[in-house]
Design an enzyme around this catalytic site. Structure first.
Site, PDB file in Angstrom:
ATOM      1  N   VAL A 237     -17.205 -14.065 -24.522  1.00  0.00           N
ATOM      2  CA  VAL A 237     -16.973 -15.258 -23.721  1.00  0.00           C
ATOM      3  C   VAL A 237     -17.745 -15.215 -22.391  1.00  0.00           C
ATOM      4  O   VAL A 237     -18.287 -16.240 -21.949  1.00  0.00           O
ATOM      5  CB  VAL A 237     -15.456 -15.504 -23.499  1.00  0.00           C
ATOM      6  CG1 VAL A 237     -14.787 -14.344 -22.805  1.00  0.00           C
ATOM      7  CG2 VAL A 237     -15.207 -16.776 -22.712  1.00  0.00           C
ATOM      8  N   ASP A 238     -17.881 -14.039 -21.790  1.00  0.00           N
ATOM      9  CA  ASP A 238     -18.528 -13.982 -20.474  1.00  0.00           C
ATOM     10  C   ASP A 238     -20.003 -14.417 -20.551  1.00  0.00           C
ATOM     11  O   ASP A 238     -20.445 -15.268 -19.787  1.00  0.00           O
ATOM     12  CB  ASP A 238     -18.453 -12.562 -19.877  1.00  0.00           C
ATOM     13  CG  ASP A 238     -17.039 -12.048 -19.815  1.00  0.00           C
ATOM     14  OD1 ASP A 238     -16.121 -12.882 -19.905  1.00  0.00           O
ATOM     15  OD2 ASP A 238     -16.846 -10.829 -19.692  1.00  0.00           O
ATOM     16  N   SER A 239     -20.731 -13.805 -21.500  1.00  0.00           N
ATOM     17  CA  SER A 239     -22.152 -14.167 -21.576  1.00  0.00           C
ATOM     18  C   SER A 239     -22.316 -15.609 -22.050  1.00  0.00           C
ATOM     19  O   SER A 239     -23.244 -16.309 -21.638  1.00  0.00           O
ATOM     20  CB  SER A 239     -22.934 -13.188 -22.455  1.00  0.00           C
ATOM     21  OG  SER A 239     -22.549 -13.302 -23.795  1.00  0.00           O
TER      22      SER A 239
ATOM     23  N   GLU B  19       4.501 -10.954  -6.166  1.00  0.00           N
ATOM     24  CA  GLU B  19       3.404 -11.097  -7.129  1.00  0.00           C
ATOM     25  C   GLU B  19       3.730 -10.557  -8.515  1.00  0.00           C
ATOM     26  O   GLU B  19       3.045 -10.862  -9.476  1.00  0.00           O
ATOM     27  CB  GLU B  19       2.134 -10.414  -6.583  1.00  0.00           C
ATOM     28  CG  GLU B  19       2.153  -8.891  -6.520  1.00  0.00           C
ATOM     29  CD  GLU B  19       2.842  -8.322  -5.275  1.00  0.00           C
ATOM     30  OE1 GLU B  19       3.649  -9.039  -4.658  1.00  0.00           O
ATOM     31  OE2 GLU B  19       2.599  -7.153  -4.952  1.00  0.00           O
TER      32      GLU B  19
ATOM     33  N   GLY C  26       0.847  -1.187   0.000  1.00  0.00           N
ATOM     34  CA  GLY C  26       0.000   0.000   0.000  1.00  0.00           C
ATOM     35  C   GLY C  26       0.873   1.224   0.000  1.00  0.00           C
ATOM     36  O   GLY C  26       2.065   1.143   0.322  1.00  0.00           O
TER      37      GLY C  26
ATOM     38  N   LYS D  84     -10.818 -13.076 -15.829  1.00  0.00           N
ATOM     39  CA  LYS D  84     -11.130 -13.374 -17.236  1.00  0.00           C
ATOM     40  C   LYS D  84     -10.521 -14.698 -17.708  1.00  0.00           C
ATOM     41  O   LYS D  84     -11.192 -15.499 -18.353  1.00  0.00           O
ATOM     42  CB  LYS D  84     -10.587 -12.227 -18.102  1.00  0.00           C
ATOM     43  CG  LYS D  84     -11.012 -12.291 -19.541  1.00  0.00           C
ATOM     44  CD  LYS D  84     -12.389 -11.723 -19.696  1.00  0.00           C
ATOM     45  CE  LYS D  84     -12.810 -11.651 -21.137  1.00  0.00           C
ATOM     46  NZ  LYS D  84     -14.078 -10.933 -21.263  1.00  0.00           N
TER      47      LYS D  84
ATOM     48  N   CYS E 210       5.430  -6.019   1.647  1.00  0.00           N
ATOM     49  CA  CYS E 210       5.828  -4.612   1.633  1.00  0.00           C
ATOM     50  C   CYS E 210       5.131  -3.835   2.767  1.00  0.00           C
ATOM     51  O   CYS E 210       5.444  -4.052   3.931  1.00  0.00           O
ATOM     52  CB  CYS E 210       5.553  -4.021   0.259  1.00  0.00           C
ATOM     53  SG  CYS E 210       6.445  -2.512  -0.024  1.00  0.00           S
ATOM     54  N   TYR E 211       4.154  -3.008   2.456  1.00  0.00           N
ATOM     55  CA  TYR E 211       3.436  -2.302   3.523  1.00  0.00           C
ATOM     56  C   TYR E 211       2.852  -3.315   4.519  1.00  0.00           C
ATOM     57  O   TYR E 211       2.830  -3.085   5.728  1.00  0.00           O
ATOM     58  CB  TYR E 211       2.320  -1.441   2.907  1.00  0.00           C
ATOM     59  CG  TYR E 211       1.495  -0.662   3.910  1.00  0.00           C
ATOM     60  CD1 TYR E 211       1.948   0.555   4.415  1.00  0.00           C
ATOM     61  CD2 TYR E 211       0.259  -1.149   4.362  1.00  0.00           C
ATOM     62  CE1 TYR E 211       1.193   1.269   5.342  1.00  0.00           C
ATOM     63  CE2 TYR E 211      -0.499  -0.441   5.279  1.00  0.00           C
ATOM     64  CZ  TYR E 211      -0.038   0.771   5.768  1.00  0.00           C
ATOM     65  OH  TYR E 211      -0.784   1.478   6.677  1.00  0.00           O
TER      66      TYR E 211
ATOM     67  N   HIS F 239       8.136  -7.647  -3.641  1.00  0.00           N
ATOM     68  CA  HIS F 239       6.824  -8.028  -4.199  1.00  0.00           C
ATOM     69  C   HIS F 239       6.919  -9.364  -4.932  1.00  0.00           C
ATOM     70  O   HIS F 239       7.411  -9.401  -6.069  1.00  0.00           O
ATOM     71  CB  HIS F 239       6.332  -6.934  -5.153  1.00  0.00           C
ATOM     72  CG  HIS F 239       5.921  -5.695  -4.441  1.00  0.00           C
ATOM     73  ND1 HIS F 239       4.630  -5.483  -3.992  1.00  0.00           N
ATOM     74  CD2 HIS F 239       6.632  -4.610  -4.060  1.00  0.00           C
ATOM     75  CE1 HIS F 239       4.567  -4.315  -3.381  1.00  0.00           C
ATOM     76  NE2 HIS F 239       5.752  -3.759  -3.403  1.00  0.00           N
TER      77      HIS F 239
END
Ligand code: XMP
Length: 558
Positions: free
Chosen positions: A271-273, A216, A100, A414, A127-128, A214
């Site tokens: 793709v979502d619907s 990630e 953060g 996604k 980190c934070y 980090h």
């Protein structure tokens, strides 16, 4: 300090000297065997395991969640002020405290809620998050006089740390911090250091760990292994979060929510619907009706593909509305892009409502809301650093219909939606389709949208798409398409003068559409596309390639 230390001391195990590997592993082993106490809200696979990411306003929180999910462990991001009642149903096996902005000493800086420490679960502070652990558990954080930003080499203090199991004793890590740990809290030991951070990683026997770097981000190449070690070796997770477990669990949950109710769902070709509709159909069969509004602004063969998949193959209750005349009529004479969007959005809702009314009683609307949107709205209230997100959505569905929402994808990213789509047997073409804007080709025709211009842009788009696919580049590109410009220019074909349209080719790479770069397509491919367009689309005699990035340009031309 917001944490009541007297409570913590009662369950914190004070150790001196090195953290004992065996203790970590025993705790992890014990946790694997633990049975859930209460029935949690069912959001994930049959063998439930989840970790909770507490957000302190880092731009990377969603990335932490991505990495954790890549390790096949379910996780959710919660704001730093989320009450325990909201977190408890997940039955977390551990917590991750995000980074953060700012310093733990600044007034009003968010602190980790007491339950993070009181649950006696493993905690990973990044980190934070690490500085918070030090600050809240009785260590000392020094205000940094200089910022450490960029790559550093991490040196492990011991070869036996389960957090670094299987990893080299030295590895590159990405730093981005001002403050640093000066004194560890009681019971903590230093696990690793870098040139500028004497305590770059620390941990205690209970599995509370802090990382100054980090893990990630992609710049920490072994970061995912470190996270996986935390999840598997320290939290005791085993990686049960899979598309298959998600599908099985979702079907049960949808059935519970919907009961005997009737559901409608709008299909767009995206793709979502498509995944929402397929999941819903698996769960409630004929209680579902899908409505596909053909605006006439779609690409070549798109409507047929949707019909084939959902009507012919899956045999859903399926309504295909050809509303192209209505949309074209409304768009007559309109050249302003925002006006086009507005008209299309409004007309879409009208058509959808009319069709839904014909079905009779409807109780639920199934929608493809994804986790990034949920994170955005859940965190925006408590965020210290708000994320700016431009969103021009059309095709939004009517709020006046007073239907209950079913959002089976609201905890998925996604690419997880794509995995679920494949699991459900949807065609790869649909699952990996590049994003296509709601207003469709209307915003890829600069100027007025007419039937003739739609045919021109469709023809050019078809060539772009097939050549990009043939070159094996379709999935590497975020989007690739043709734009019909209003520019007409002189050309020569055979012995005759032509005066035809100019088509612009746009191909971009991007992670999230917030920024994008123009794709360095091979010249031969550009030549082939250009050649085919001027030969096969008679109204076009010139093709240009757009070499602007976003910002300052946008991906679409309108
Ligand atoms: P821009 O052009 O803003 O686009 O760089 C970013 C992403 O959003 C898509 N886009 C839209 N999607 N309705 C949508 O549903 C819209 O009005 C719209 N405008 C742009 C665009 O295709 C890109 O993926």
């Amino acid at each position: 300090m917001t944490v009541d230390n007297s409570k913590q001391d009662s369950h914190r195990v004070a150790v001196s000297g090195d953290v004992e590997v065996s203790t970590y592993l025993e705790i992890a082993e014990e946790r694997r065997g633990e049975q859930p106490q209460a029935e949690p809200e069912e959001r994930f696979g049959a063998e439930r395991e989840a970790v909770v990411i507490v957000d302190f306003g880092s731009q990377y929180s969603w990335l932490i969640a991505r990495r954790v999910r890549e390790c096949r462990v379910y996780c959710e991001i919660v704001p730093h002020d989320a009450p325990w009642e909201n977190v408890a149903p997940l039955e977390p096996k551990g917590f991750i405290l995000s980074g953060g902005p700012g310093s733990v000493y600044e007034p009003e800086r968010p602190q980790a809620p007491a339950y993070v420490y009181e649950q006696r679960l493993p905690v990973l502070g990044i980190c934070y998050g690490m500085q918070l652990i030090a600050h809240q558990l009785g260590g000392k954080v020094a205000r940094g006089t200089k910022h450490e930003y960029g790559l550093a080499v991490l040196h492990q203090n011991s070869v036996d740390t389960p957090l670094f199991a299987g990893l080299p004793s030295e590895m590159p890590v990405w730093m981005s911090h001002g403050d640093r740990i000066e004194e560890m809290p009681p019971g903590f030991t230093s696990l690793a250091y870098t040139d500028n951070s004497p305590i770059a990683a620390m941990g205690n026997e209970q599995g509370v760990i802090g990382l100054q770097f980090h893990p990630e981000v992609a710049h920490t190449p072994q970061g995912k292994n470190i996270l996986q070690n935390f999840l598997y070796n320290i939290c005791g997770c085993s990686g049960t979060w899979t598309p298959g477990s998600f599908v099985a669990e979702s079907i049960e949950r949808i059935r519970e929510q919907v009961g005997e109710g009737k559901v409608i769902c709008a299909l767009s070709g995206g793709v979502d619907s498509a995944v929402v509709a397929t999941l819903m159909h698996r769960a409630v069969g004929d209680q579902l009706t899908c409505i596909f509004v053909d605006t006439g602004l779609l690409r070549r063969e798109e409507g047929e593909r949707i019909n084939n998949t959902f009507q012919k193959n899956m045999r859903m209750n399926f309504i295909h509305v050809d509303a192209s005349d209505r949309f074209l009529e409304k768009l007559k004479g309109v050249i302003d892009p925002e006006e086009k969007r507005h008209i299309i959005g409004e007309e879409f809702v009208k058509v959808f409502e009319e069709e839904a009314a014909k079905i009779g009683r409807v109780d639920f609307l199934a929608q493809g809301t994804l986790y990034p949107d949920v994170i955005e709205s859940a965190l925006s209230g408590s965020r210290v650093a708000a994320t700016i997100k431009t969103h021009h959505n059309v095709g939004g569905l009517p709020s006046v219909m007073k239907l209950s929402l079913v959002e089976p994808l609201r905890y998925l990213f996604k690419d997880e939606v794509r995995e679920v789509g494949l699991e459900l047997g949807l065609p790869e073409e649909m699952v990996y389709r590049q994003p296509f804007p709601g207003p469709g080709l209307a915003i890829r025709i600069i100027g007025e949208v007419t039937r003739e211009r739609l045919e021109i842009v469709r023809g050019a788009d078809w060539i772009v798409m097939s050549e990009i696919k043939n070159a094996g580049l379709y999935r590497q590109l975020w989007q690739s398409f043709a734009v019909l410009t209003p520019v007409q220019s002189v050309g020569v074909m055979g012995d005759s003068r032509t005066y035809g349209y100019m088509v612009a080719l746009r191909a971009v790479t991007s992670e999230d559409a917030m920024t994008a770069d123009w794709a360095r397509l091979p010249y031969e491919l550009l030549a082939r596309i250009s050649n085919r367009i001027v030969n096969e689309v008679p109204e076009v005699n010139r093709v240009v390639y757009d070499i602007s990035s976003k910002p300052p340009s946008t991906i679409e031309w309108e």
